[in-house]
Write a protein that holds these residues in place. Sequence first.
Motif, PDB file in Angstrom:
ATOM      1  N   GLN A 160     -91.620  -3.849 -90.008  1.00  0.00           N
ATOM      2  CA  GLN A 160     -92.857  -3.018 -88.933  1.00  0.00           C
ATOM      3  C   GLN A 160     -94.027  -3.038 -89.845  1.00  0.00           C
ATOM      4  O   GLN A 160     -94.743  -3.106 -88.654  1.00  0.00           O
ATOM      5  CB  GLN A 160     -91.973  -1.647 -89.209  1.00  0.00           C
ATOM      6  N   VAL A 161     -94.208  -3.213 -90.900  1.00  0.00           N
ATOM      7  CA  VAL A 161     -95.555  -3.131 -91.334  1.00  0.00           C
ATOM      8  C   VAL A 161     -96.539  -4.512 -90.795  1.00  0.00           C
ATOM      9  O   VAL A 161     -97.488  -4.503 -90.220  1.00  0.00           O
ATOM     10  CB  VAL A 161     -95.913  -2.692 -92.713  1.00  0.00           C
ATOM     11  N   LYS A 162     -95.673  -5.568 -91.090  1.00  0.00           N
ATOM     12  CA  LYS A 162     -96.357  -6.919 -90.863  1.00  0.00           C
ATOM     13  C   LYS A 162     -96.550  -6.997 -89.367  1.00  0.00           C
ATOM     14  O   LYS A 162     -97.306  -7.599 -88.805  1.00  0.00           O
ATOM     15  CB  LYS A 162     -95.183  -8.258 -91.311  1.00  0.00           C
ATOM     16  N   ALA A 163     -95.595  -6.409 -88.609  1.00  0.00           N
ATOM     17  CA  ALA A 163     -96.004  -6.689 -86.953  1.00  0.00           C
ATOM     18  C   ALA A 163     -96.823  -5.607 -86.480  1.00  0.00           C
ATOM     19  O   ALA A 163     -97.722  -6.230 -85.606  1.00  0.00           O
ATOM     20  CB  ALA A 163     -94.338  -5.991 -86.346  1.00  0.00           C
ATOM     21  N   ALA A 164     -97.103  -4.464 -87.274  1.00  0.00           N
ATOM     22  CA  ALA A 164     -98.362  -3.847 -86.520  1.00  0.00           C
ATOM     23  C   ALA A 164     -99.559  -4.630 -87.233  1.00  0.00           C
ATOM     24  O   ALA A 164    -100.653  -4.557 -86.358  1.00  0.00           O
ATOM     25  CB  ALA A 164     -98.434  -2.360 -87.265  1.00  0.00           C
ATOM     26  N   ALA A 165     -99.790  -4.895 -88.409  1.00  0.00           N
ATOM     27  CA  ALA A 165    -100.884  -5.818 -88.876  1.00  0.00           C
ATOM     28  C   ALA A 165    -101.026  -7.205 -87.719  1.00  0.00           C
ATOM     29  O   ALA A 165    -102.191  -7.576 -87.323  1.00  0.00           O
ATOM     30  CB  ALA A 165    -100.747  -6.072 -90.098  1.00  0.00           C
ATOM     31  N   HIS A 166     -99.983  -7.848 -87.421  1.00  0.00           N
ATOM     32  CA  HIS A 166     -99.915  -8.708 -86.597  1.00  0.00           C
ATOM     33  C   HIS A 166    -100.610  -8.823 -85.294  1.00  0.00           C
ATOM     34  O   HIS A 166    -101.241  -9.342 -84.611  1.00  0.00           O
ATOM     35  CB  HIS A 166     -98.647  -9.578 -86.546  1.00  0.00           C
ATOM     36  N   ARG A 167    -100.391  -7.267 -84.642  1.00  0.00           N
ATOM     37  CA  ARG A 167    -100.589  -6.966 -83.601  1.00  0.00           C
ATOM     38  C   ARG A 167    -102.171  -6.946 -83.490  1.00  0.00           C
ATOM     39  O   ARG A 167    -103.005  -7.188 -82.501  1.00  0.00           O
ATOM     40  CB  ARG A 167    -100.064  -5.736 -83.178  1.00  0.00           C
ATOM     41  N   VAL A 168    -102.631  -6.187 -84.496  1.00  0.00           N
ATOM     42  CA  VAL A 168    -104.356  -6.514 -84.589  1.00  0.00           C
ATOM     43  C   VAL A 168    -104.650  -7.623 -84.657  1.00  0.00           C
ATOM     44  O   VAL A 168    -105.835  -7.856 -83.922  1.00  0.00           O
ATOM     45  CB  VAL A 168    -104.580  -5.476 -85.958  1.00  0.00           C
ATOM     46  N   PHE A 169    -104.308  -8.440 -85.324  1.00  0.00           N
ATOM     47  CA  PHE A 169    -104.668  -9.919 -85.549  1.00  0.00           C
ATOM     48  C   PHE A 169    -104.899 -10.636 -83.997  1.00  0.00           C
ATOM     49  O   PHE A 169    -105.657 -11.710 -84.128  1.00  0.00           O
ATOM     50  CB  PHE A 169    -104.247 -10.575 -86.525  1.00  0.00           C
ATOM     51  N   THR A 170    -104.126 -10.544 -83.293  1.00  0.00           N
ATOM     52  CA  THR A 170    -103.826 -11.100 -82.216  1.00  0.00           C
ATOM     53  C   THR A 170    -104.340 -10.325 -80.999  1.00  0.00           C
ATOM     54  O   THR A 170    -104.413 -10.994 -79.819  1.00  0.00           O
ATOM     55  CB  THR A 170    -102.388 -11.437 -81.741  1.00  0.00           C
ATOM     56  N   THR A 171    -105.273  -9.152 -80.978  1.00  0.00           N
ATOM     57  CA  THR A 171    -105.757  -8.604 -79.967  1.00  0.00           C
ATOM     58  C   THR A 171    -107.212  -9.041 -79.951  1.00  0.00           C
ATOM     59  O   THR A 171    -108.053  -9.441 -80.834  1.00  0.00           O
ATOM     60  CB  THR A 171    -105.779  -6.984 -80.376  1.00  0.00           C
ATOM     61  N   THR A 172    -107.735  -9.319 -78.593  1.00  0.00           N
ATOM     62  CA  THR A 172    -108.952  -9.924 -78.429  1.00  0.00           C
ATOM     63  C   THR A 172    -110.063  -8.856 -79.101  1.00  0.00           C
ATOM     64  O   THR A 172    -109.904  -7.743 -78.387  1.00  0.00           O
ATOM     65  CB  THR A 172    -108.982 -10.292 -77.061  1.00  0.00           C
ATOM     66  N   LEU A 173    -110.894  -9.422 -79.512  1.00  0.00           N
ATOM     67  CA  LEU A 173    -111.921  -8.502 -80.259  1.00  0.00           C
ATOM     68  C   LEU A 173    -113.045  -8.398 -78.995  1.00  0.00           C
ATOM     69  O   LEU A 173    -113.164  -9.581 -78.205  1.00  0.00           O
ATOM     70  CB  LEU A 173    -112.459  -9.211 -81.367  1.00  0.00           C
ATOM     71  N   PRO A 174    -114.028  -7.447 -79.067  1.00  0.00           N
ATOM     72  CA  PRO A 174    -115.270  -7.520 -78.135  1.00  0.00           C
ATOM     73  C   PRO A 174    -116.043  -8.388 -78.633  1.00  0.00           C
ATOM     74  O   PRO A 174    -116.214  -8.863 -79.956  1.00  0.00           O
ATOM     75  CB  PRO A 174    -115.641  -6.076 -78.552  1.00  0.00           C
ATOM     76  N   ARG A 175    -116.718  -9.279 -77.635  1.00  0.00           N
ATOM     77  CA  ARG A 175    -117.809 -10.232 -77.915  1.00  0.00           C
ATOM     78  C   ARG A 175    -119.001  -9.709 -78.983  1.00  0.00           C
ATOM     79  O   ARG A 175    -119.235  -8.764 -78.722  1.00  0.00           O
ATOM     80  CB  ARG A 175    -118.408 -10.787 -76.947  1.00  0.00           C
ATOM     81  N   SER A 176    -119.143 -10.396 -80.019  1.00  0.00           N
ATOM     82  CA  SER A 176    -120.057  -9.962 -81.143  1.00  0.00           C
ATOM     83  C   SER A 176    -121.591 -10.558 -80.821  1.00  0.00           C
ATOM     84  O   SER A 176    -121.519 -11.494 -80.013  1.00  0.00           O
ATOM     85  CB  SER A 176    -119.687 -10.162 -82.402  1.00  0.00           C
TER      86      SER A 176
END
Length: 258
Positions: free
Chosen positions: A242-258
């Motif tokens: 569950q912890v790995k899934a939550a972290a993975h969700r963050v890593f595959t979310t598109t970031l705002p353009r910097s």
Amino acid sequence: MARPLALVTGASRGIGLELAHQFARHGHDLVVNAEDTAIDDAAKALREHGVEVLAVQADLGTEAGVAQLAGAVPRPLDAAALNAGVGLGGTFLDSPVAEQLRLVDVDVRGVVHLAHLVLSDMRARGRGKLLLTSSIASTMPGPGQPVYNAAKSFVQSLAEALADELRGTGVTVTSLMPGPTNTDFFRRAGLEGTLIARSAVDDPAKVAAQGYAALEKGRTTVVGGSPMVKAQALVNGLLPDQVKAAAHRVFTTTLPRS
Ligand SMILES: NC(=O)c1ccc[n+]([C@@H]2O[C@H](COP(=O)([O-])OP(=O)(O)OC[C@H]3O[C@@H](n4cnc5c(N)ncnc54)[C@H](OP(=O)(O)O)[C@@H]3O)[C@@H](O)[C@H]2O)c1
């Protein structure tokens, strides 16, 4: 004496092309495969090592493509790296099911089919080395690319089971688990602009060298990439899913353009 012969799939670019360079540098003739015509350019570059290279353009997401490739191999294989693979970004219900099924065809069905053909021949001859490109993604559920992580978990489990089944036959099976690596993979998977794509800094040549060394030694598994990636693989063995899934969700979310 004929040189040893190696097959590399997905050899037109990225990790597969670097694996093919490893085999060529170590004196193997090659059968190299990819889906499009870029495989001819890769073959030309690989011939610079002074070895023979046969390029086979075939779609390994189809049974006909796998049969075409297997039928083109001119003599028994000493080694094979089943490396071709595709990714697919997006949540399960928001990605077209046709693309998800296509990923399963290439990353799972094609690997099972080709591994069966290659290993049957190697076992009959009592020697051979098979490398399957898995992924560190196999160690965690993958929100944001769920079918890809599930496919790589399948490949990782398959590789470890085959390594055990074939122990003592003269045939070894090795899985290469790269971390995020600097290839076209994330762009092609539609994951550009995500944290996972931005973290893809490992050099495919280094990852391939680690895979080749592990294959040569007949090791069951090698994590490919930097010490950070190797540490992540170790930590993933301890963390709850569950912890790995939550972290993975963050890593595959598109970031705002910097
Ligand atoms: N890059 C990473 O961060 C990473 C991390 C872990 C694991 N991996 C795995 O490493 C392997 C190689 O990935 P990569 O990063 O090198 O990606 P890449 O640069 O996109 O290369 C993928 C290769 O697979 C071939 N391929 C794709 N679909 C195919 C099909 N249907 N039939 C035949 N060949 C096909 C491609 O050929 P075409 O161009 O002709 O389609 C290309 O040669 C994959 O299995 C991937 O899952 C990658």
